[in-house]
Design an enzyme around this catalytic site. Structure first.
Site, PDB file in Angstrom:
ATOM      1  N   LYS A 188       0.859  -1.191  -0.169  1.00  0.00           N
ATOM      2  CA  LYS A 188      -0.119   0.073   0.086  1.00  0.00           C
ATOM      3  C   LYS A 188       0.837   1.432   0.132  1.00  0.00           C
ATOM      4  CE  LYS A 188      -0.835   0.111   5.102  1.00  0.00           C
ATOM      5  NZ  LYS A 188       0.063   1.787   5.318  1.00  0.00           N
ATOM      6  N   THR A 189       1.869   1.287   0.829  1.00  0.00           N
ATOM      7  CA  THR A 189       2.747   2.468   0.769  1.00  0.00           C
ATOM      8  C   THR A 189       3.457   2.603  -0.413  1.00  0.00           C
ATOM      9  OG1 THR A 189       3.242   2.114   3.107  1.00  0.00           O
ATOM     10  CG2 THR A 189       4.709   3.428   2.291  1.00  0.00           C
ATOM     11  N   GLU A 228      -3.701   4.447   6.554  1.00  0.00           N
ATOM     12  CA  GLU A 228      -4.515   3.718   7.763  1.00  0.00           C
ATOM     13  C   GLU A 228      -5.736   4.510   7.839  1.00  0.00           C
ATOM     14  OE1 GLU A 228      -3.284   1.007   8.547  1.00  0.00           O
ATOM     15  OE2 GLU A 228      -0.809   0.869   8.358  1.00  0.00           O
TER      16      GLU A 228
END
Length: 742
Positions: free
Chosen positions: A36-37, A226
């Site tokens: 995701k990052t 997040e």
């Protein structure tokens, strides 16, 4: 710089699709280990390279300074002009905005930010002057009230309308008045706290649209990482920032929402499509971390939840061994199994630093630490300290040391204010000076305090009398009984109960200390020798200092190659080639509290899911058939989650050999909605097994007489709120309180 096409070619199809998103709202449902990052960074690069967005028009928000620093570093390798990007935590963004524009809402230009200690000092002063609250009141109670209120954007008036009779253990009127006074004092000294960095930024945006418009010019494209962990205040801040251009991309995974106790609201991510009906949804389901067997288990578990967004993790790597499950005879055998397996994994070439042991509560670490020590396996504890180095353990052991040796001034200084007894620093200094002049102990000075102190002498005399009573019990009790006497008689339980979630964790650690003493006593008896509390303290001191001193100096207490121990909450975001998850038992995982809380089981299942998905190649699950808790050995039931996972793991014996799996069904566990036993009329002692309905007149050995106002919980967790005639309002754990009917 790479071309836009070159950038996207380095991503998998799902990542590339998300990274190519340009305008409008978007939700990236990113499974564990799905990159995701990486996707977020490439999306930012694509905005700049393909669409000509200026770096200074981009905001990316995450939750920790570490994550923000990592994001900036990775962006710097990929993006020209990355230094102009606005990458920070929510709170860092709030500081930046309030420093520039806080005067619009009355903030002084040089406002200070109170840290935890500053805040507690102020709250202690405020609580000391609140009506109905004694001088020994714990300021952490009021801080819990304020934290909860501010995470929900509640003012004192909002809190007053909450409808709850008690908030964080305080009567509603007291909680509201304490919050109101705190806000007034903070404003008076020109200070704000950590929560205000979000709350006041929201207030600024609501009150001064021109400022919001300026910030929106600086944050035309907004990224929130997040997102499942956001609370109400962070949600509102995000909504306001995105209200004009609506270029909001959030990344998260509701299956990893495990911070409800911190105020996180899973509905923020579940309702994203309701908030932004035109939002695009992207799913990252290719997992680069875990083996096929680990992911199959994770998927099988989490599909039992209803509060989630549909996704299924797919393994990129197919290698990996089967997940193994071991049911041990008891918790010590469980720990020995884990230590033995780690020894074998290390012999096979796996570094100890590649191995993690995960558990539900910190109290579980004690027996694991001991088993690892016996096999000379170095270990480090993340998010905590070694069992015998924990504050509450050292405090109770200091009580024991002082009871054994009344001349131990070091022990006295440690515990004279825990809990608070009205003996302040100045009084203690006078007592110490008087004692030194006469070559006696400070405890002796306390006993003679009427000769030393002009005010508060009675408090010191009471403390000396308390310690004398403890000293009389040194020979009368076995170690475990003596420790329980100290825990209950010192007022330590009431102090911790007032600290909310943190205090409950510390109480569990104290229960584990009693268990440790019980096991130690049994070992002494098995070897044909008795053991006193003094002997136990000697062994505890050795356990606390067993690590090599040189290693501690060079590596901050931990060898470079060491097994990692931590709770599953602390493990989020980490990964290890080999993972052990211990204590898969009903009442532990899921926890007892979750059985009676709305959504509790689903959150516990998400926590287990997070633990499972930390494993890259090897995963072991363990449970104990018998576990000593609260000083008693009880037969346990397998976690209901194991029944959901049946067929997804290989059961093994203590030697690692495959065995048949026979269920120990959670359905035999006691009802989640208990039926309280009828109150008995033939005794004056109200024990933890009896039912309080409210209204009973009771007597406490320390607080005197009072009336029960409220009752909550059951069994070992049953609590009563009592209004005492002289001591005011107290919330007590029944099994520790030693209440008598009047």
């Amino acid at each position: 710089m790479k071309t836009a096409q070159d950038l996207l070619s380095q991503l998998n199809p799902a990542q590339a699709e998300a990274a190519a998103h340009f305008t409008g709202p978007a939700l990236v449902v990113a499974g564990a280990g799905s990159g995701k990052t990486r996707t977020l960074i490439y999306r930012i690069a694509h905005l700049i390279q393909e669409h000509g967005v200026e770096p200074e028009e981009i905001l990316a928000v995450t939750f920790t300074n570490k994550a923000a620093a990592e994001m900036r570093e990775r962006a710097g390798h990929l993006i020209e002009g990355a230094g102009e990007l606005w990458m920070s935590t929510f709170h860092s963004a709030g500081v930046r905005i309030l420093r520039a524009y806080g005067e619009y809402i009355g903030l002084k230009r040089g406002f200070v930010i109170y840290d935890d200690d500053d805040q507690l000092d102020l709250l202690k002063e405020i609580m000391g002057n609140l009506p109905g609250v004694g001088p020994d009141a714990n300021p952490r109670q009021l801080r819990a009230v304020i934290d909860r209120a501010k995470s929900n954007l509640w003012t004192p008036d909002d809190l007053a309308r909450s409808g709850e009779d008690f908030i964080a253990g305080l009567p509603r009127a007291t909680a509201v008045e304490g919050y109101r006074r705190y806000q007034g004092r903070m404003k008076g000294v020109g200070a704000i706290d950590f929560n205000d960095l979000i709350v006041l930024t929201v207030h600024l945006f609501q009150e001064v649209p021109a400022v919001l418009n300026k910030i929106q010019d600086r944050a035309r494209f907004i990224h929130i990482d997040e997102y499942q962990d956001t609370n109400r205040a962070q949600y509102e801040l995000t909504r306001l920032l995105a209200s004009r251009d609506r270029n909001l991309l959030v990344v998260g995974d509701p299956d990893q929402s495990i911070y409800k106790f911190r105020g996180a609201d899973i509905q923020n991510i579940l309702d994203f499509q309701k908030d932004y009906r035109d939002a695009r949804i992207y799913r990252l389901e290719d997992n680069y971390r875990s083996s096929a067997s680990v992911l199959a288990l994770a998927n099988k578990l989490i599909e039992n939840n209803t509060e989630r967004l549909e996704k299924t993790l797919r393994p990129v790597k197919q290698s990996g061994e089967a997940v193994r499950f071991h049911r041990a005879i008891d918790h010590r055998s469980e720990a020995d199994f884990v230590a033995d397996r780690i020894t074998r994994l290390h012999a096979e070439g796996l570094n100890l630093g590649q191995i993690a042991i995960l558990y539900r509560t910190n109290a579980q670490s004690r027996v694991l630490e001991e088993s690892l020590r016996r096999l000379n396996i170095p270990a480090k504890i993340v998010g905590g300290v070694g069992f015998y180095d924990r504050r509450e353990i050292k405090d109770i052991l200091a009580y024991a040391r002082l009871a054994i040796n009344p001349g131990d001034d070091v022990a006295l200084r440690r515990i004279v204010g825990r809990p608070r007894r009205g003996i302040g620093d100045q009084a203690l200094a006078k007592l110490a000076e008087w004692a030194a002049a006469r070559s006696v102990s400070i405890l002796e000075a306390c006993a003679q305090a009427e000769e030393v102190l002009e005010r508060g002498a009675n408090k010191a005399v009471e403390f000396a009398a308390l310690m004398t009573s403890f000293s009389e019990g040194v020979e009368a009790y076995p170690p475990q009984g003596f420790l329980r006497l100290l825990i209950e008689g010192s007022g330590y339980v009431e102090m911790l109960r007032a600290e909310g979630t943190e205090g409950q964790v510390r109480l569990e650690n104290l229960e584990e200390l009693v268990v440790a003493a019980e096991e130690w006593s049994r070992e002494q008896e098995a070897h044909g020798s008795g053991g006193t509390i003094a002997d136990f303290l000697d062994d505890a001191a050795l356990l606390a200092s067993v690590d090599d001193a040189k290693t501690r100096r060079e590596n901050n207490g931990v060898p470079e190659d060491a097994v990692t121990l931590m709770t599953m909450h602390n493990a989020k975001g980490l990964e290890f080639p080999a993972v052990f998850i211990v204590g898969a038992e009903e009442g532990l995982l899921p926890s007892k509290n979750s059985l009676v809380e709305a959504g509790g089981i689903e959150e516990e299942r998400r926590l287990f899911y997070v633990g499972i998905t930390r494993a890259m190649d090897r995963l072991y699950l363990t449970a104990a058939q018998n576990r000593m808790m609260y000083g008693k050995t009880a037969t346990t039931e397998d976690s209901r989650f194991l029944e959901e996972l049946e067929g997804g793991f290989v059961p093994v014996d203590q030697f690692g050999q495959e065995v048949d799996y026979k269920k120990s069904s959670w359905r035999q566990y006691r009802p989640t909605v208990p039926v309280a036993p009828p109150a008995r009329k033939d005794t004056s002692s109200m024990t933890a097994g009896m039912a309080y309905k409210g209204g009973e007149r009771v007597k406490h050995p320390k607080f005197g007489e009072g009336r029960v106002l409220a009752v909550s919980g059951f069994g070992d967790k049953q609590e009563v709120t009592v209004s005492f005639n002289s001591a005011g309002m107290k919330k007590l754990l029944v099994r520790f309180a030693n209440l008598q009917s009047v």
